[in-house]
Design an enzyme around this catalytic site. Structure first.
Site, short mmCIF file in Angstrom:
data_model
loop_
_atom_site.label_atom_id
_atom_site.label_comp_id
_atom_site.label_asym_id
_atom_site.label_seq_id
_atom_site.Cartn_x
_atom_site.Cartn_y
_atom_site.Cartn_z
N TYR A 139 -2.27 -1.55 10.40
CA TYR A 139 -2.23 -1.66 8.94
C TYR A 139 -0.93 -1.07 8.40
CZ TYR A 139 -3.99 -1.40 4.11
OH TYR A 139 -4.17 -1.55 2.75
N SER A 171 0.87 -1.18 0.00
CA SER A 171 0.00 0.00 0.00
C SER A 171 0.91 1.22 0.00
CB SER A 171 -0.86 -0.01 1.27
OG SER A 171 -1.48 1.23 1.49
#
Length: 260
Positions: free
Chosen positions: A155, A142
């Protein structure tokens, strides 16, 4: 076709980014394995691919379950003879300030993203080495592999961790012609992201429109979401790259949100 007869295992592929990659891989000639927590959903996606002329199978795979991962990859080898590509894509999101974050939620997210990446990597590397043809391992990172955002501590930590894992795999796998890279998308309108919009709006005390414009897309060059197709095309490119010249790297697909 770029991936003709390559056997590609894609985790979390019954929906979202993983599903789009699966369809693109099938178009490029790959034999696609839809690995998902739900066997029913995995089989349904595999059937969709077969109906469009592709080759696919579904397998049940909880990526945090060592025995299930090892059995799933063994079943793939039994069915197709080898594993050539792994897309480690399975993931979840949990929105919370650090001071309110439960340890169980921290562990759950890291287990899916990092334990899952490790277990599927280990199983696929073993199959690739035994097969003697090398392979490609691609992690779904990401922009949060490089940047931080509030409310996403586990995350961000997990996505940073995938960069380190990919670099070690690149070094250890080189002698067996196994490459490892990370795709780092910006915000993509998947169910995972759609779920975050109201959660962040509530936590931040702003409207959902403001979350999209002033949180998610504020640092892009054009205020646009990355698409599943954008990510899938990069995944095809990385799987089809022919040498160790491109390994241990991350490619960011984010409309300029993060530039390296």
């Amino acid at each position: 076709m770029l991936l003709k007869d390559k056997v590609a295992v894609i985790t979390g592929a019954a929906s979202g980014i993983g599903k789009e990659i699966a369809f693109e891989y099938a178009k490029a000639g790959a034999k696609v394995v839809i690995a998902d927590l739900s066997l029913e959903a995995a089989a349904a996606t595999a059937d969709e691919i077969v109906r469009t002329g592709g080759v696919a199978m579904g397998v049940a795979m909880n990526v945090t379950d060592e025995a299930q991962v090892d059995k799933g990859i063994a079943d793939v080898v039994a069915a197709y003879g080898s594993v050539d590509v792994l897309i480690s894509n399975a993931g979840i999101q949990i929105i919370s300030p650090i001071v309110d974050l439960r340890l169980d939620d921290w562990k759950k997210l890291l287990a899916i993203h990092l334990d899952g990446a490790f277990l599927t990597t280990r199983a696929c590397m073993r199959a690739m080495i035994k097969g003697g043809k090398g392979g490609a391992i691609i992690y779904m990172g990401s922009v949060h592999s490089h940047e931080a955002s509030p409310l996403k501590a586990p995350y961000v930590a997990a996505k940073h961790g995938l960069l380190g894992l990919a670099k070690v795999v690149a070094k250890e796998g080189a002698k067996d012609n196994i490459r490892a890279n990370v795709i780092c998308p910006g915000f993509v309108r998947t169910p995972l992201v759609d779920k975050q919009i109201p959660e962040q709006a509530k936590t931040l005390g702003i409207s959902e429109a403001d979350v999209i414009k002033n949180v998610m897309l504020k640092d892009t060059v054009d205020g646009e979401f990355t698409t599943v197709q954008d990510v899938a095309q990069i995944a095809v490119f990385l799987a089809g790259f022919a040498s160790n010249a491109l390994t241990g790297q991350s490619i960011t697909v984010s409309h300029g949100w993060h530039m390296q």
